[in-house]
Design a protein around this motif. Structure first.
Motif, PDB file in Angstrom:
ATOM      1  N   ASP A 142       0.830  -1.034  -0.066  1.00  0.00           N
ATOM      2  CA  ASP A 142       0.118   0.131  -0.107  1.00  0.00           C
ATOM      3  C   ASP A 142       0.934   1.404  -0.313  1.00  0.00           C
ATOM      4  O   ASP A 142       0.702   2.081  -0.706  1.00  0.00           O
ATOM      5  N   LYS A 143       1.907   1.252   0.781  1.00  0.00           N
ATOM      6  CA  LYS A 143       2.701   2.356   0.871  1.00  0.00           C
ATOM      7  C   LYS A 143       3.510   2.638  -0.250  1.00  0.00           C
ATOM      8  O   LYS A 143       3.711   3.690  -0.876  1.00  0.00           O
ATOM      9  N   LEU A 144       4.000   1.393  -0.936  1.00  0.00           N
ATOM     10  CA  LEU A 144       4.633   1.520  -2.490  1.00  0.00           C
ATOM     11  C   LEU A 144       3.771   2.041  -3.400  1.00  0.00           C
ATOM     12  O   LEU A 144       4.281   2.940  -4.302  1.00  0.00           O
ATOM     13  N   GLN A 145       2.453   1.724  -3.276  1.00  0.00           N
ATOM     14  CA  GLN A 145       1.510   2.139  -4.516  1.00  0.00           C
ATOM     15  C   GLN A 145       1.518   3.651  -4.042  1.00  0.00           C
ATOM     16  O   GLN A 145       1.277   4.337  -5.130  1.00  0.00           O
ATOM     17  N   GLU A 146       1.166   4.126  -3.007  1.00  0.00           N
ATOM     18  CA  GLU A 146       1.043   5.533  -2.770  1.00  0.00           C
ATOM     19  C   GLU A 146       2.059   6.417  -3.072  1.00  0.00           C
ATOM     20  O   GLU A 146       2.229   7.202  -4.002  1.00  0.00           O
ATOM     21  N   LYS A 147       3.373   5.773  -2.901  1.00  0.00           N
ATOM     22  CA  LYS A 147       4.668   6.501  -3.433  1.00  0.00           C
ATOM     23  C   LYS A 147       4.838   6.776  -4.868  1.00  0.00           C
ATOM     24  O   LYS A 147       5.230   7.641  -5.587  1.00  0.00           O
ATOM     25  N   VAL A 148       4.454   5.459  -5.737  1.00  0.00           N
ATOM     26  CA  VAL A 148       4.594   5.413  -6.967  1.00  0.00           C
ATOM     27  C   VAL A 148       3.399   6.501  -7.553  1.00  0.00           C
ATOM     28  O   VAL A 148       3.937   7.138  -8.453  1.00  0.00           O
ATOM     29  N   ASP A 157       2.474   9.019  -6.138  1.00  0.00           N
ATOM     30  CA  ASP A 157       2.970  10.579  -5.806  1.00  0.00           C
ATOM     31  C   ASP A 157       4.165  10.949  -6.896  1.00  0.00           C
ATOM     32  O   ASP A 157       4.015  11.912  -7.422  1.00  0.00           O
ATOM     33  N   ILE A 158       5.068   9.885  -7.122  1.00  0.00           N
ATOM     34  CA  ILE A 158       6.055  10.000  -7.964  1.00  0.00           C
ATOM     35  C   ILE A 158       5.427  10.269  -9.488  1.00  0.00           C
ATOM     36  O   ILE A 158       6.060  11.075 -10.379  1.00  0.00           O
ATOM     37  N   THR A 159       4.481   9.618  -9.937  1.00  0.00           N
ATOM     38  CA  THR A 159       3.757   9.678 -11.226  1.00  0.00           C
ATOM     39  C   THR A 159       3.105  11.026 -11.500  1.00  0.00           C
ATOM     40  O   THR A 159       3.261  11.397 -12.461  1.00  0.00           O
ATOM     41  N   GLY A 160       2.474  11.350 -10.398  1.00  0.00           N
ATOM     42  CA  GLY A 160       1.870  12.832 -10.347  1.00  0.00           C
ATOM     43  C   GLY A 160       2.857  13.761 -10.547  1.00  0.00           C
ATOM     44  O   GLY A 160       2.840  14.814 -11.464  1.00  0.00           O
ATOM     45  N   LYS A 161       4.242  14.009 -10.034  1.00  0.00           N
ATOM     46  CA  LYS A 161       5.062  14.777 -10.076  1.00  0.00           C
ATOM     47  C   LYS A 161       5.713  14.823 -11.399  1.00  0.00           C
ATOM     48  O   LYS A 161       6.121  16.022 -12.270  1.00  0.00           O
ATOM     49  N   ILE A 162       5.947  13.714 -12.076  1.00  0.00           N
ATOM     50  CA  ILE A 162       6.510  13.592 -13.474  1.00  0.00           C
ATOM     51  C   ILE A 162       5.397  14.062 -14.279  1.00  0.00           C
ATOM     52  O   ILE A 162       6.088  14.703 -15.319  1.00  0.00           O
ATOM     53  N   ALA A 163       4.132  13.889 -14.235  1.00  0.00           N
ATOM     54  CA  ALA A 163       3.242  14.417 -15.096  1.00  0.00           C
ATOM     55  C   ALA A 163       3.224  16.056 -15.030  1.00  0.00           C
ATOM     56  O   ALA A 163       3.103  16.519 -16.002  1.00  0.00           O
ATOM     57  N   ASP A 164       3.312  16.302 -13.813  1.00  0.00           N
ATOM     58  CA  ASP A 164       3.341  17.898 -13.539  1.00  0.00           C
ATOM     59  C   ASP A 164       4.645  18.417 -14.376  1.00  0.00           C
ATOM     60  O   ASP A 164       4.468  19.533 -14.987  1.00  0.00           O
ATOM     61  N   LYS A 165       5.615  17.784 -14.180  1.00  0.00           N
ATOM     62  CA  LYS A 165       7.015  18.346 -14.879  1.00  0.00           C
ATOM     63  C   LYS A 165       6.888  18.267 -16.116  1.00  0.00           C
ATOM     64  O   LYS A 165       7.128  19.338 -17.066  1.00  0.00           O
ATOM     65  N   ALA A 166       6.409  17.182 -16.900  1.00  0.00           N
ATOM     66  CA  ALA A 166       6.180  17.182 -18.382  1.00  0.00           C
ATOM     67  C   ALA A 166       5.128  18.373 -18.919  1.00  0.00           C
ATOM     68  O   ALA A 166       5.416  18.614 -19.992  1.00  0.00           O
ATOM     69  N   GLU A 167       3.993  18.542 -17.978  1.00  0.00           N
ATOM     70  CA  GLU A 167       3.344  19.740 -18.332  1.00  0.00           C
ATOM     71  C   GLU A 167       3.842  20.755 -18.519  1.00  0.00           C
ATOM     72  O   GLU A 167       3.735  21.613 -19.379  1.00  0.00           O
ATOM     73  N   GLU A 168       4.896  21.366 -17.300  1.00  0.00           N
ATOM     74  CA  GLU A 168       5.633  22.181 -17.334  1.00  0.00           C
ATOM     75  C   GLU A 168       6.416  22.502 -18.538  1.00  0.00           C
ATOM     76  O   GLU A 168       6.486  23.567 -19.326  1.00  0.00           O
ATOM     77  N   ILE A 169       7.318  21.386 -18.993  1.00  0.00           N
ATOM     78  CA  ILE A 169       8.114  21.422 -20.054  1.00  0.00           C
ATOM     79  C   ILE A 169       7.352  21.751 -21.457  1.00  0.00           C
ATOM     80  O   ILE A 169       7.724  22.463 -22.334  1.00  0.00           O
ATOM     81  N   LYS A 170       6.323  20.876 -21.734  1.00  0.00           N
ATOM     82  CA  LYS A 170       5.319  21.124 -22.743  1.00  0.00           C
ATOM     83  C   LYS A 170       5.100  22.700 -22.954  1.00  0.00           C
ATOM     84  O   LYS A 170       4.989  23.406 -23.770  1.00  0.00           O
ATOM     85  N   ASP A 171       4.536  23.287 -21.908  1.00  0.00           N
ATOM     86  CA  ASP A 171       4.110  24.865 -21.806  1.00  0.00           C
ATOM     87  C   ASP A 171       5.360  25.578 -22.017  1.00  0.00           C
ATOM     88  O   ASP A 171       5.069  26.717 -22.811  1.00  0.00           O
ATOM     89  N   LYS A 172       6.319  25.396 -21.649  1.00  0.00           N
ATOM     90  CA  LYS A 172       7.423  25.941 -21.974  1.00  0.00           C
ATOM     91  C   LYS A 172       7.613  26.161 -23.465  1.00  0.00           C
ATOM     92  O   LYS A 172       8.108  27.092 -24.164  1.00  0.00           O
ATOM     93  N   PHE A 173       7.644  25.047 -24.122  1.00  0.00           N
ATOM     94  CA  PHE A 173       7.881  24.836 -25.613  1.00  0.00           C
ATOM     95  C   PHE A 173       6.731  25.402 -26.614  1.00  0.00           C
ATOM     96  O   PHE A 173       6.934  25.701 -27.675  1.00  0.00           O
ATOM     97  N   THR A 174       5.805  25.211 -26.138  1.00  0.00           N
ATOM     98  CA  THR A 174       4.587  25.652 -26.723  1.00  0.00           C
ATOM     99  C   THR A 174       3.991  27.115 -26.367  1.00  0.00           C
ATOM    100  O   THR A 174       3.162  27.748 -27.120  1.00  0.00           O
ATOM    101  N   GLY A 175       4.778  27.736 -25.228  1.00  0.00           N
ATOM    102  CA  GLY A 175       4.454  29.053 -24.874  1.00  0.00           C
ATOM    103  C   GLY A 175       2.846  29.304 -24.193  1.00  0.00           C
ATOM    104  O   GLY A 175       2.468  30.431 -24.015  1.00  0.00           O
ATOM    105  N   GLU A 176       2.402  28.158 -23.771  1.00  0.00           N
ATOM    106  CA  GLU A 176       1.212  28.143 -23.132  1.00  0.00           C
ATOM    107  C   GLU A 176       1.400  28.040 -21.445  1.00  0.00           C
ATOM    108  O   GLU A 176       2.439  27.587 -20.927  1.00  0.00           O
ATOM    109  N   ASP A 177       0.728  29.059 -20.916  1.00  0.00           N
ATOM    110  CA  ASP A 177       0.919  28.993 -19.215  1.00  0.00           C
ATOM    111  C   ASP A 177      -0.388  28.394 -18.834  1.00  0.00           C
ATOM    112  O   ASP A 177      -1.574  28.771 -19.312  1.00  0.00           O
TER     113      ASP A 177
END
Length: 74
Positions: free
Chosen positions: A45-51, A53-73
């Protein structure tokens, strides 16, 4: 640890104690098995929760990078 896991761990401890007191190796081992299963579930259960959390952080970073390249905020 969920309530079911806590209950299973408590039952396991009780079985171990009774097994020790009665010199019943099978009951003691059954108690150990119950405790190990409960701990493994908790770990899973703890491992699933951590995974998650990490997946959410990666998705957020990917969205930030995409926004930088596309000029979207956001």
């Amino acid at each position: 640890m969920g309530i079911d896991d806590k209950f299973q761990e408590s039952v396991g401890k009780a079985k171990e104690g009774v097994g020790d007191a009665l010199d019943n190796e099978e009951l003691r081992r059954d108690g150990q098995k119950d405790r190990l299963e409960a701990n493994a579930k908790e770990f899973g259960d703890k491992l699933q929760e951590k995974v998650g959390d990490i997946t959410g952080k990666i998705a957020d970073k990917a969205e930030e990078i995409k926004d930088k390249f596309t000029g979207e905020d956001k």
